[in-house]
Design a protein around this motif. Structure first.
Motif, PDB file in Angstrom:
ATOM      1  N   HIS A 142       0.832  -1.204   0.000  1.00 51.33           N
ATOM      2  CA  HIS A 142       0.000   0.000   0.000  1.00 51.33           C
ATOM      3  C   HIS A 142       0.867   1.254   0.000  1.00 51.33           C
ATOM      4  O   HIS A 142       0.975   1.946   1.008  1.00 51.33           O
ATOM      5  CB  HIS A 142      -0.969  -0.033   1.186  1.00 51.33           C
ATOM      6  CG  HIS A 142      -1.806  -1.257   1.178  1.00 51.33           C
ATOM      7  ND1 HIS A 142      -1.698  -2.238   2.123  1.00 51.33           N
ATOM      8  CD2 HIS A 142      -2.747  -1.692   0.300  1.00 51.33           C
ATOM      9  CE1 HIS A 142      -2.543  -3.212   1.833  1.00 51.33           C
ATOM     10  NE2 HIS A 142      -3.187  -2.903   0.728  1.00 51.33           N
ATOM     11  N   LYS A 177     -10.229   5.890   0.981  1.00 50.18           N
ATOM     12  CA  LYS A 177     -10.104   4.427   1.031  1.00 50.18           C
ATOM     13  C   LYS A 177      -9.263   4.014   2.235  1.00 50.18           C
ATOM     14  O   LYS A 177      -8.195   4.557   2.478  1.00 50.18           O
ATOM     15  CB  LYS A 177      -9.460   3.913  -0.253  1.00 50.18           C
ATOM     16  CG  LYS A 177      -9.364   2.397  -0.305  1.00 50.18           C
ATOM     17  CD  LYS A 177      -9.565   1.877  -1.714  1.00 50.18           C
ATOM     18  CE  LYS A 177      -9.364   0.401  -1.839  1.00 50.18           C
ATOM     19  NZ  LYS A 177     -10.311  -0.413  -1.126  1.00 50.18           N
ATOM     20  N   ILE A 194      -8.154  -1.444   4.727  1.00 45.46           N
ATOM     21  CA  ILE A 194      -7.269  -2.092   3.759  1.00 45.46           C
ATOM     22  C   ILE A 194      -6.335  -3.000   4.554  1.00 45.46           C
ATOM     23  O   ILE A 194      -5.487  -2.508   5.308  1.00 45.46           O
ATOM     24  CB  ILE A 194      -6.431  -1.064   2.975  1.00 45.46           C
ATOM     25  CG1 ILE A 194      -7.330  -0.072   2.229  1.00 45.46           C
ATOM     26  CG2 ILE A 194      -5.501  -1.768   2.005  1.00 45.46           C
ATOM     27  CD1 ILE A 194      -6.575   1.080   1.601  1.00 45.46           C
ATOM     28  N   ASN A 222     -14.334  -0.333   5.965  1.00 44.68           N
ATOM     29  CA  ASN A 222     -13.465   0.327   4.994  1.00 44.68           C
ATOM     30  C   ASN A 222     -12.011   0.227   5.457  1.00 44.68           C
ATOM     31  O   ASN A 222     -11.350   1.231   5.690  1.00 44.68           O
ATOM     32  CB  ASN A 222     -13.886   1.791   4.815  1.00 44.68           C
ATOM     33  CG  ASN A 222     -13.169   2.468   3.666  1.00 44.68           C
ATOM     34  OD1 ASN A 222     -12.415   1.847   2.918  1.00 44.68           O
ATOM     35  ND2 ASN A 222     -13.389   3.761   3.525  1.00 44.68           N
ATOM     36  N   GLY A 254      -6.917   6.764   4.153  1.00 46.00           N
ATOM     37  CA  GLY A 254      -7.664   7.556   3.179  1.00 46.00           C
ATOM     38  C   GLY A 254      -8.820   8.313   3.798  1.00 46.00           C
ATOM     39  O   GLY A 254      -9.149   9.427   3.380  1.00 46.00           O
ATOM     40  N   GLN A 255      -9.445   7.723   4.820  1.00 43.24           N
ATOM     41  CA  GLN A 255     -10.538   8.404   5.512  1.00 43.24           C
ATOM     42  C   GLN A 255     -10.017   9.604   6.304  1.00 43.24           C
ATOM     43  O   GLN A 255     -10.660  10.654   6.348  1.00 43.24           O
ATOM     44  CB  GLN A 255     -11.269   7.432   6.438  1.00 43.24           C
ATOM     45  CG  GLN A 255     -12.080   6.392   5.673  1.00 43.24           C
ATOM     46  CD  GLN A 255     -12.721   5.379   6.610  1.00 43.24           C
ATOM     47  OE1 GLN A 255     -13.702   5.682   7.280  1.00 43.24           O
ATOM     48  NE2 GLN A 255     -12.161   4.186   6.659  1.00 43.24           N
TER      49      GLN A 255
END
Length: 151
Positions: A66, A73, A98, A96, A77-78
């Motif tokens: 990543h 994402k 990863i 949500n 990302g949030q």
């Protein structure tokens, strides 16, 4: 080592005149991972506002695929969108999320602001469920305040 004991060491790294910015970031990551038992992966992501993506900066811990994360994402990302700290006590309970590794059980992400702009974040993964407290948040806010002096 306590957060209070680590603070002057973080400051010493950030004011070093012999290290580059990336070397300072890496040294801070290493300091935190070495001295806080449940900080198993420590790294920085930096925002590209044009492409609305986060890009992996210096980090310590297991390799990750990543290296670029779209805004919105995953946890990182949030945080790029919300501008708020995000503590995830149990990543398995997050929709949500990863997954970086099956060993990661919890995560904390604290945004990094320069002149009021969210330029990135510090991201910590732990192999322990629910280890992060308000003290972790305050300490990581301090770390990021010191990091902003590099920009």
């Amino acid at each position: 080592m306590t957060f209070q004991e680590l603070q002057p060491q973080v400051t010493a790294i950030t004011i070093s005149t012999t290290l580059s910015r990336d070397e300072k970031l890496l040294a801070v990551c290493q300091l935190l991972q070495d001295n806080i038992d449940y900080y198993n992966w420590v790294g920085f992501y930096f925002a590209n506002q044009e492409t609305q993506t986060l890009h992996l900066g210096p980090y310590v811990g297991a390799e990750t695929d990543h290296t670029v994360i779209p805004f919105g994402k995953g946890i990182c990302g949030q945080v790029a969108v919300s501008n708020d700290n995000f503590v995830v006590p149990d990543v398995a309970a997050q929709d949500n999320y990863i997954a970086c590794s099956f060993t990661v059980k919890s995560e904390i992400v604290v945004p990094l602001f320069v002149n009021g702009e969210n330029i990135g974040q510090i991201d910590i993964d732990s192999h322990v469920i629910d280890p992060f407290t308000d003290a972790d948040e305050r300490f990581l806010e301090f770390v990021n305040k010191e990091i902003t002096k590099l920009y």
